[in-house]
Enzyme design. Structure first.
Site, PDB file in Angstrom:
ATOM      1  N   LYS A   1       0.879  -1.370   0.169  1.00 38.67           N
ATOM      2  CA  LYS A   1       0.015  -0.048   0.162  1.00 38.67           C
ATOM      3  C   LYS A   1       0.837   1.204   0.021  1.00 38.67           C
ATOM      4  O   LYS A   1       0.603   2.381  -0.814  1.00 38.67           O
ATOM      5  CB  LYS A   1      -0.898   0.074   1.193  1.00 38.67           C
ATOM      6  CG  LYS A   1      -1.855  -1.076   1.164  1.00 38.67           C
ATOM      7  CD  LYS A   1      -2.678  -1.187   2.300  1.00 38.67           C
ATOM      8  CE  LYS A   1      -3.716  -2.423   2.276  1.00 38.67           C
ATOM      9  NZ  LYS A   1      -4.782  -2.557   3.540  1.00 38.67           N
TER      10      LYS A   1
ATOM     11  N   GLN B   1      -4.783  -1.618   9.421  1.00 37.99           N
ATOM     12  CA  GLN B   1      -4.681  -2.825   9.119  1.00 37.99           C
ATOM     13  C   GLN B   1      -5.272  -4.051   9.855  1.00 37.99           C
ATOM     14  O   GLN B   1      -4.935  -4.076  11.091  1.00 37.99           O
ATOM     15  CB  GLN B   1      -3.159  -3.375   8.496  1.00 37.99           C
ATOM     16  CG  GLN B   1      -3.095  -4.520   7.814  1.00 37.99           C
ATOM     17  CD  GLN B   1      -3.617  -4.456   6.166  1.00 37.99           C
ATOM     18  OE1 GLN B   1      -3.712  -3.378   5.663  1.00 37.99           O
ATOM     19  NE2 GLN B   1      -3.796  -5.643   5.851  1.00 37.99           N
TER      20      GLN B   1
ATOM     21  N   ASP C   1     -11.159   2.488   3.753  1.00 36.08           N
ATOM     22  CA  ASP C   1     -11.311   1.071   3.666  1.00 36.08           C
ATOM     23  C   ASP C   1     -12.630   0.701   3.530  1.00 36.08           C
ATOM     24  O   ASP C   1     -13.210  -0.283   3.066  1.00 36.08           O
ATOM     25  CB  ASP C   1     -10.886   0.465   5.095  1.00 36.08           C
ATOM     26  CG  ASP C   1      -9.684  -0.066   4.765  1.00 36.08           C
ATOM     27  OD1 ASP C   1      -9.320  -0.572   3.675  1.00 36.08           O
ATOM     28  OD2 ASP C   1      -9.021  -0.412   5.907  1.00 36.08           O
TER      29      ASP C   1
HETATM   30  N1  GUN Z   1      -7.031  -7.105   6.016  1.00 34.29           N
HETATM   31  C1  GUN Z   1      -7.445  -7.766   4.908  1.00 34.29           C
HETATM   32  N2  GUN Z   1      -7.859  -6.877   3.846  1.00 34.29           N
HETATM   33  C2  GUN Z   1      -8.058  -5.660   4.319  1.00 34.29           C
HETATM   34  C3  GUN Z   1      -8.212  -4.526   3.885  1.00 34.29           C
HETATM   35  O1  GUN Z   1      -8.838  -4.263   2.777  1.00 34.29           O
HETATM   36  N3  GUN Z   1      -7.865  -3.515   4.820  1.00 34.29           N
HETATM   37  C4  GUN Z   1      -7.696  -3.400   5.961  1.00 34.29           C
HETATM   38  N4  GUN Z   1      -7.330  -2.434   6.846  1.00 34.29           N
HETATM   39  N5  GUN Z   1      -7.265  -4.487   6.728  1.00 34.29           N
HETATM   40  C5  GUN Z   1      -7.075  -5.549   5.951  1.00 34.29           C
END
Ligand code: GUN
Length: 293
Positions: A52, A96, A119
């Protein structure tokens, strides 16, 4: 059979975002800023967050990574979330997941200001999505919609089976596929671990979206000739021949299913790169204050 190249599409979208950011900055506007909170050292989470941050660079965004050890208290984490909510320089941020067991993920999600929730996990964004209002869309489902759009795959009136009912993928995926529009307008069935007729449902499906997290679950006998198969699975299966010691494995038995498909996504290089690009799209929207002022 057409292999859906998520990697190539994701590069294309990142270039489009970077071009728009360059224009914004040149016109004196603010460079979008994404912050990410990472707790602990889970291998998968480390990889995703690093990807990211790298994608932010490719898009011309500012990014900040805030790290905590596994033993951070819930209150400490919530205090940081509140601080980011108030930080005018941060346009959007993510925490996350998964989080350590002593921290309530739901409490963290609900503490994030929905206007910065890139998100799309906050109940306000989920609710707005479900009634078709502008909002931050959950990254994986939105990435899949973008693939269907860019490959011009017909979804209207098609029978779509979503395997899995998670809040992050299955549920929002079903919502987006049934919504009015293109892609959308599908007849959607959601199957999960308690479904009794999952195999029969899949056999009748024009589109299968597999998001169970069970490696090689979807086999050739479950797939109709000419079906579209989207594989969301990314399980790390031990593999001594790999330098990392594991192989990213999808929910679909690719080798036997692919020959029956009109379109199929590979793992890796299908849905995964699009998930990150969706987050970038949400961050651009956040930077432009396009959804919420
Ligand atoms: N863990 C797995 N997929 C995601 C996501 O799209 N965003 C976040 N914050 N955590 C995750």
């Amino acid at each position: 059979m057409t292999l859906i190249d998520g990697k190539a599409i994701s590069e294309q979208v990142k270039q489009e975002i970077a071009a728009e950011v360059a224009q914004i900055v040149e016109a004196g506007g603010k460079r979008p800023h994404l912050a990410a909170i990472l707790v602990g050292h889970d291998g998968g989470s480390e990889t995703y967050v690093a990807a990211k941050v790298k994608a932010c660079e490719a898009c011309g965004f500012k990014s900040s990574l805030i790290r905590y050890e596994e033993d951070v208290t819930e209150e400490e984490l919530l205090a940081k979330v509140r601080e980011l909510n108030e930080d005018a320089d941060v346009d959007g941020f993510i925490v996350q997941l998964p989080l350590p067991k002593h921290i309530s993920e739901q409490k963290v999600i609900e503490t994030i200001d929905y206007r910065k929730d890139v998100d799309g996990f906050h109940p306000i964004n989920v609710g707005r999505m479900s009634i078709g209002l502008p909002c931050y869309l959950s990254a994986t489902p939105n990435g899949i919609m973008e693939l269907l759009r860019r490959y011009d795959i017909e979804t209207s009136g098609k029978k779509c089976v979503v395997l899995g009912r998670s809040n992050i993928v299955g549920k929002p995926m079903a919502t987006l596929m049934m919504q009015k529009g293109k892609p959308g307008d599908a007849t959607v069935t959601v199957c999960h671990s308690r479904s009794k007729n999952l195999v029969e449902e899949c056999q009748q499906a024009d589109i299968i979206i597999a998001a169970l997290g069970q490696p090689n679950f979807v086999t050739a006998e479950m797939v109709k000739e000419g079906a579209v198969v989207i594989d969301v699975g990314t399980t790390r299966v031990p593999d001594a021949t790999k330098k990392s010691g594991f192989k990213l494995t999808g929910d679909v038995k690719f080798d036997e299913v692919a020959p029956k498909c009109s379109y199929i996504t590979p793992v890796p290089g299908g849905v995964g790169p699009m998930t990150i690009v969706s987050l970038m799209k949400n961050t651009l929207l956040a930077g432009k204050k396009e959804i919420y002022a």
